[in-house]
Design an enzyme around this catalytic site. Sequence first.
Site, PDB file in Angstrom:
ATOM      1  N   ILE A   1       0.871  -1.173   0.000  1.00 20.62           N
ATOM      2  CA  ILE A   1       0.000   0.000   0.000  1.00 20.62           C
ATOM      3  C   ILE A   1       0.910   1.226   0.000  1.00 20.62           C
ATOM      4  CG2 ILE A   1      -2.012  -1.063   1.071  1.00 20.62           C
ATOM      5  CD1 ILE A   1      -1.153  -0.033   3.753  1.00 20.62           C
ATOM      6  N   ASP A   2       0.368   2.349  -0.437  1.00 24.99           N
ATOM      7  CA  ASP A   2       1.180   3.552  -0.594  1.00 24.99           C
ATOM      8  C   ASP A   2       1.678   4.077   0.748  1.00 24.99           C
ATOM      9  OD1 ASP A   2       0.590   3.481  -3.330  1.00 24.99           O
ATOM     10  OD2 ASP A   2      -1.238   4.647  -3.035  1.00 24.99           O
ATOM     11  N   LYS A   3       2.713   4.878   0.696  1.00 20.85           N
ATOM     12  CA  LYS A   3       3.307   5.463   1.900  1.00 20.85           C
ATOM     13  C   LYS A   3       2.261   6.147   2.772  1.00 20.85           C
ATOM     14  CE  LYS A   3       6.438   9.204   3.327  1.00 20.85           C
ATOM     15  NZ  LYS A   3       7.343  10.279   2.870  1.00 20.85           N
TER      16      LYS A   3
ATOM     17  N   ARG B   1      -7.403   5.246  -5.783  1.00 20.88           N
ATOM     18  CA  ARG B   1      -7.207   6.679  -5.968  1.00 20.88           C
ATOM     19  C   ARG B   1      -7.487   7.102  -7.411  1.00 20.88           C
ATOM     20  NH1 ARG B   1      -1.258   7.326  -3.817  1.00 20.88           N
ATOM     21  NH2 ARG B   1      -1.662   9.546  -4.175  1.00 20.88           N
TER      22      ARG B   1
END
Length: 309
Positions: free
Chosen positions: A139-141, A240
């Site tokens: 998953i993204d930062k 997103r």
Amino acid sequence: MKELKFELEPVFLSQRIDKALSERMDGHTRSAIQRLLDDGLVSVDGRTVSKNYKIKPSDRLISVTLPEPKALDLPAQDRKLNILYEDDCLLVVNKPKGMVVHPAPGNEDGTLVNALLYHCRDSLSGIGGVLRPGIVHRIDKDTSGLLMVAKNDQAHLSLAGQIKEHSFTRRYHAVVYGNIKEDAGTLNYPIGRHPVDRKRMAVTQKNAREAVTHFRVLERLGGFTYLELTLETGRTHQIRVHLAHIGHPVAGDPVYGPKKCIRELEGQCLHAKMVGFVHPVSGEYLEFDSELPDYFQNFLDKLRRMQNS
């Protein structure tokens, strides 16, 4: 050595082979694929080819040989981990917002992988390569939430297979801009690299892969909507990109949202709340849920107060 084979499709005709493979090999950057080509580890119908080779109508099969992972040379760092579950095969970790999953340029340490190396010592799968030991999915930062980590290659292959077959459950919560009128729906739009900005993804037909996101409205909060989202596929930035495409980007998203960001969120208001999978050894279906982190809950509370005032 591990060998991957890809049957060529018309969509890849006349493309450079490094670009075609970057669209097919999840977890491998184009530069990493170019290194494989430079090392003579990629062939087309049995012929070794260079990175600037363009795919021809007569080509049928690409073979890629992946070398054995190199010895790990990353620092193990004692960082607190929020572990929901752990056994001899795997862990389920609740990653905080702001933590990078694995080392990359600009984020060489302080990552989840560095913390896992300290916690697990030598017990992490090697399939993810030198920089991604144990990492099955990411998953993204600035997305918080649950991640599975494999302690051995058997577990890694099993979990990765479930993701590929869409039998692995992933549910997210998000707050998005605007009022979504439908109570539930499905976003089925292919995702590929942005045609101009290669650091971004986009809904596109060119060199794209199928991407499916299901959503359900949990609450409408004036100029925002609180959603539950279930991933059927797992493309880069999928939620997103899909939400931005329909005009409802995730609140606080600095990449796909409005130029004027909600600074208090320090990134997108998106949390990987639940994961469910079949245990690689026992065959039992396991499901784990996490509480909303403070940044998310505080933002919800603020929106509710504003709506009720």
